[in-house]
Design a protein around this motif. Structure first.
Motif, PDB file in Angstrom:
ATOM      1  N   HIS A 131      -3.152 -40.008  36.290  1.00  0.00           N
ATOM      2  CA  HIS A 131      -4.044 -40.327  35.243  1.00  0.00           C
ATOM      3  C   HIS A 131      -5.102 -41.184  35.400  1.00  0.00           C
ATOM      4  O   HIS A 131      -4.874 -42.184  36.224  1.00  0.00           O
ATOM      5  N   THR A 157       5.584 -45.322  30.617  1.00  0.00           N
ATOM      6  CA  THR A 157       4.508 -44.192  30.233  1.00  0.00           C
ATOM      7  C   THR A 157       4.341 -43.510  31.527  1.00  0.00           C
ATOM      8  O   THR A 157       4.495 -44.159  32.663  1.00  0.00           O
ATOM      9  N   PRO A 177      -7.398 -27.997  31.005  1.00  0.00           N
ATOM     10  CA  PRO A 177      -5.846 -27.770  30.786  1.00  0.00           C
ATOM     11  C   PRO A 177      -5.621 -26.762  31.912  1.00  0.00           C
ATOM     12  O   PRO A 177      -4.545 -26.284  31.989  1.00  0.00           O
ATOM     13  N   ARG A 186       1.762 -32.508  30.633  1.00  0.00           N
ATOM     14  CA  ARG A 186       0.440 -31.978  30.090  1.00  0.00           C
ATOM     15  C   ARG A 186      -0.846 -32.784  29.880  1.00  0.00           C
ATOM     16  O   ARG A 186      -1.717 -32.665  30.234  1.00  0.00           O
ATOM     17  N   SER A 187      -0.475 -33.948  29.132  1.00  0.00           N
ATOM     18  CA  SER A 187      -1.481 -34.738  28.818  1.00  0.00           C
ATOM     19  C   SER A 187      -2.182 -35.404  30.028  1.00  0.00           C
ATOM     20  O   SER A 187      -3.337 -35.517  30.075  1.00  0.00           O
ATOM     21  N   LEU A 188      -1.318 -36.034  30.840  1.00  0.00           N
ATOM     22  CA  LEU A 188      -1.773 -36.648  32.020  1.00  0.00           C
ATOM     23  C   LEU A 188      -2.746 -35.871  33.193  1.00  0.00           C
ATOM     24  O   LEU A 188      -3.742 -36.168  33.534  1.00  0.00           O
ATOM     25  N   THR A 210      -4.153 -32.889  32.298  1.00  0.00           N
ATOM     26  CA  THR A 210      -5.377 -32.596  31.713  1.00  0.00           C
ATOM     27  C   THR A 210      -6.371 -33.543  31.821  1.00  0.00           C
ATOM     28  O   THR A 210      -7.582 -33.372  32.027  1.00  0.00           O
ATOM     29  N   ALA A 211      -5.780 -34.714  31.453  1.00  0.00           N
ATOM     30  CA  ALA A 211      -6.804 -35.929  31.525  1.00  0.00           C
ATOM     31  C   ALA A 211      -7.364 -36.135  33.231  1.00  0.00           C
ATOM     32  O   ALA A 211      -8.529 -36.242  33.290  1.00  0.00           O
ATOM     33  N   GLY A 227       5.195 -32.632  27.377  1.00  0.00           N
ATOM     34  CA  GLY A 227       4.023 -33.171  26.567  1.00  0.00           C
ATOM     35  C   GLY A 227       3.161 -34.163  27.320  1.00  0.00           C
ATOM     36  O   GLY A 227       2.225 -34.002  27.309  1.00  0.00           O
ATOM     37  N   SER A 228       3.974 -35.167  28.049  1.00  0.00           N
ATOM     38  CA  SER A 228       3.365 -36.113  28.602  1.00  0.00           C
ATOM     39  C   SER A 228       2.657 -35.655  29.759  1.00  0.00           C
ATOM     40  O   SER A 228       1.495 -36.360  30.327  1.00  0.00           O
TER      41      SER A 228
END
Ligand SMILES: CC(C)(COP(=O)(O)OP(=O)(O)OC[C@H]1O[C@@H](n2cnc3c(N)ncnc32)[C@H](O)[C@@H]1OP(=O)(O)O)[C@@H](O)C(=O)NCCC(=O)NCCS
Length: 168
Positions: A84, A54, A28, A18-20, A22-23, A15-16
């Motif tokens: 990120h 993190t 995505p 995917r977030s980083l 995508t950012a 999950g983390s």
């Protein structure tokens, strides 16, 4: 400022990641690619950079081949890689690549291929010259190769075959 650590991806990380990712890419698609590579079991190694708990960066290595007729030479694709936006240009990407290349060398891999910024990857030893005899659909200067074992690319030619998830 806390220290960045590099470690292998763990079960709670997707999950983390995917977030980083995508950012970092602002879309995505690369995060979807990572999931698809895991789904087809093409992933050789996946590392994250972590700072005070993190995730700040991620790099993935997948199996690919250089095919010349009936000959299939195993190689490794470095992609995708992401740091990120809040943590870029602090050496995190470099730490991830170097850690990954050391791991691959220790695990008997001899050739790594990357499609990336021509001004970034040469610092790790990648070069478009080394990839000259390998056919790919990409522009020459962004398509680079690295020998983990000296001479591994000597006499190697053929076409790249990436994992299906890359849809090439
Ligand atoms: C490319 C990326 C992974 C680099 O990670 P990083 O942690 O910022 O990189 P490092 O701190 O190790 O290295 C910084 C160097 O990278 C260079 N760099 C960073 N982004 C770059 C880019 N888009 N193009 C060219 N060079 C870039 C910087 O110029 C800097 O060079 P310098 O040390 O000579 O000043 C990160 O910027 C990122 O996630 N970008 C968005 C996603 C992406 O493009 N992924 C890579 C696909 S190939």
């Amino acid at each position: 400022m806390s220290v960045t650590g590099i470690r292998a991806e763990q079960p709670g990380d997707p999950g983390s990641i995917r977030s980083l990712v995508t950012a970092a890419f602002g879309r995505p698609d690369e995060a979807d690619l990572i999931e698809a590579l895991h789904a087809e079991q093409a992933v050789l190694a996946s590392f994250v950079a972590s700072q005070a708990g993190t995730l700040t960066g991620h790099v993935l290595f997948s199996r690919m081949f250089i095919e010349d007729g009936a000959i299939r030479i195993p190689a490794v694709a470095l992609a995708p890689m992401a740091v990120h936006p809040a943590h870029q240009r602090k050496g995190v990407g470099g730490q991830l690549v170097r850690h990954g290349l050391d791991w691959l060398r220790e695990h008997g891999e001899s050739i790594v291929i990357v499609l990336g910024h021509p001004s970034y990857y040469p610092r790790f030893g990648f070069s478009s010259l080394a990839a000259e005899a390998i056919e790919s659909p990409f522009r020459k200067e962004a398509f680079m190769a690295l020998e983990l074992v000296p001479g591994a690319l000597r006499g190697v030619s053929g076409r790249v075959r990436y994992a299906r998830a890359f849809r090439l």
